[in-house]
Design a protein around this motif. Structure first.
Motif, short mmCIF file in Angstrom:
data_model
loop_
_atom_site.label_atom_id
_atom_site.label_comp_id
_atom_site.label_asym_id
_atom_site.label_seq_id
_atom_site.Cartn_x
_atom_site.Cartn_y
_atom_site.Cartn_z
N CYS A 84 -26.06 -55.41 -15.57
CA CYS A 84 -26.14 -53.92 -15.69
C CYS A 84 -25.49 -53.44 -16.77
N ASN A 86 -24.78 -50.25 -16.91
CA ASN A 86 -23.99 -49.05 -16.77
C ASN A 86 -22.66 -49.13 -16.30
N CYS A 88 -20.32 -47.67 -13.70
CA CYS A 88 -20.33 -46.93 -12.65
C CYS A 88 -19.04 -47.08 -12.03
N TYR A 90 -17.33 -47.38 -9.20
CA TYR A 90 -17.46 -47.64 -7.88
C TYR A 90 -18.19 -48.89 -7.49
N CYS A 91 -18.60 -49.73 -8.68
CA CYS A 91 -19.22 -50.73 -8.34
C CYS A 91 -18.92 -52.07 -9.02
N PHE A 93 -20.91 -54.50 -10.29
CA PHE A 93 -21.57 -54.74 -11.22
C PHE A 93 -21.36 -54.11 -12.52
N ASN A 94 -20.77 -52.97 -12.84
CA ASN A 94 -20.30 -52.39 -13.61
C ASN A 94 -20.15 -53.27 -14.76
N GLY A 129 -29.26 -55.15 -10.87
CA GLY A 129 -28.41 -54.12 -11.44
C GLY A 129 -29.36 -53.48 -12.19
N GLU A 130 -28.97 -52.53 -12.96
CA GLU A 130 -29.69 -51.55 -13.65
C GLU A 130 -29.61 -52.06 -15.17
N LYS A 198 -27.74 -44.36 -16.78
CA LYS A 198 -27.57 -43.82 -15.36
C LYS A 198 -26.96 -42.21 -15.62
N GLN A 336 -21.88 -57.80 -5.00
CA GLN A 336 -21.93 -56.20 -5.38
C GLN A 336 -20.78 -55.72 -4.80
#
Ligand code: SF4
Length: 367
Positions: A84, A86, A88, A90-91, A93-94, A129-130, A198, A336
């Motif tokens: 990923c 991004n 984020c 709260y995640c 996968f950050n 993930g993104e 994101k 995740q």
């Protein structure tokens, strides 16, 4: 009017005054109506409505049975990659978290598909993930080609795509999109999405609509409960669902009610959402849009999930592993988030029968 305009109309709305003007009698009047409007929906999210959960539950149960019967569709998420770009807050996968990263190759995707399909699951939700670099559109399309051999319905939960890319997905056989705005409050959105594409709030907000324009069959939206004031987030989520349903009547619109779960990294800025509050959101939505679907994932504990079924839940995940390739290999490090319900598909099937409902494996067939 676009959905952005609709949100804009509520940017200065005084929720506190509206909520304090609502009394228990108002809620009972709302519940006697045959069709609820936006203001009724907001009233059902008020503190006064929290005293009427039993009455709300009875109406929601009756309407949900009218529209969906006593059925719950079971699906399984399949994680293809946890790369990923991004950040984020709260995640797990950050991009800045030091976790083991993995992406399945075509052989591993097939192995995972075989493993999941053996459980009887026909609807699959494909997640990444993104990262357009690690999992470009071409990679997702190849995965879809493999998954079509094993599943009747393929949904995606990946980074937001352009309209042209959604068209490619639909042409390849993807029939469902899950995409959460995470938080509709734009200021909080900017704070919790620290880095990466994101950060573009509006590109994400319009993603479900871009998919609807390309004739996707189902769209599932939602806010990650815990990132902002739950009453306002639930209200805007319902508005979003109502907008999509009105503009694209052929699309099956659902919402999810995910609550923040323990994950890698620390995030303390949480607006707690208790079980009663989650029930109130579910009931308010089902009373407002009785033909709207509601998905409850394994973020919730099993006893609580079971209690939610008669309140209008239409879709549940089963046999869930939130790690990449977790169905065919042991790979716990890449999860995740922690899950609250670890039941297998067989156990979920039995639990749903025991509640008096019918587990459904297929409600859609690609011809
Ligand atoms: S929520 Fe999605 S975009 Fe954000 S870090 Fe996790 S996987 Fe990446």
């Amino acid at each position: 009017m676009s959905f952005t305009d609709i949100i804009q109309n509520y940017s200065d709305f005084d929720y506190s005054s509206y909520f304090s003007s609502i009394k228990k009698d108002d809620i009972l009047k709302v519940l006697n109506k045959s069709k609820l409007d936006i203001n009724d929906y907001l009233a059902l999210l008020s503190p006064a409505a929290s005293e009427c959960l039993e009455e709300m539950a009875q109406r929601a149960n009756r309407l949900s049975i009218q529209h969906f019967g006593k059925t719950v569709l079971l699906y399984t998420p399949m994680y293809l990659s946890n790369y990923c770009v991004n950040k984020c807050l709260y995640c797990s996968f950050n991009a800045e978290h030091n976790i083991k990263r993995k992406k399945l190759d075509e052989c591993e995707i097939e192995k995972e598909a075989i493993s999941i399909s053996k459980t009887g699951i026909k609807h699959i939700l494909l997640l990444t993930g993104e990262s357009r670099q690690a999992t470009p559109v071409s990679y997702i399309l190849s995965a879809v080609k493999i998954l079509k051999k094993y599943f009747q319905s393929i949904s995606i939960e990946i980074y937001p795509l352009t309209g042209e890319e959604y068209r490619q997905m639909v042409d390849a056989g993807v029939d469902g999109l899950t995409i959460y705005q995470e938080v509709y409050d734009e200021d909080i959105y900017k704070k919790v999405h620290v880095k990466g594409p994101k950060k573009d709030y509006h590109f994400r907000l319009k993603a479900p609509e871009r998919a609807c324009e390309q004739k996707i069959r189902t769209v599932n939206i939602g806010a990650l409960l815990g990132l902002s004031n739950w009453r306002q987030e639930a209200f805007i989520t319902g508005l979003h669902a109502s907008y999509l349903q009105g503009a694209y009547p052929d699309v099956e619109v659902s919402i999810s009610l995910p609550r923040i779960r323990p994950h890698v990294g620390r995030f303390d800025d949480i607006y707690p959402v208790g079980d009663r509050e989650l029930v109130q959101i579910l009931l308010a939505f089902k009373n407002f849009i009785p033909f709207g679907g509601v998905t409850i994932s394994t973020r919730e504990e099993q006893a609580f999930r079971d209690k939610l079924v008669p309140l209008g839940v239409t879709k549940m995940s089963a046999g869930v592993m939130t790690s990449v390739g977790g169905h065919s290999t042991k790979n716990e490090e890449t999860s995740q988030f922690e899950i609250g319900d670890t039941r297998s598909v067989e156990e979920m099937k039995k639990a749903i029968f025991d509640i008096g409902y019918q587990p459904i494996f297929k409600d859609w067939l690609t011809l």
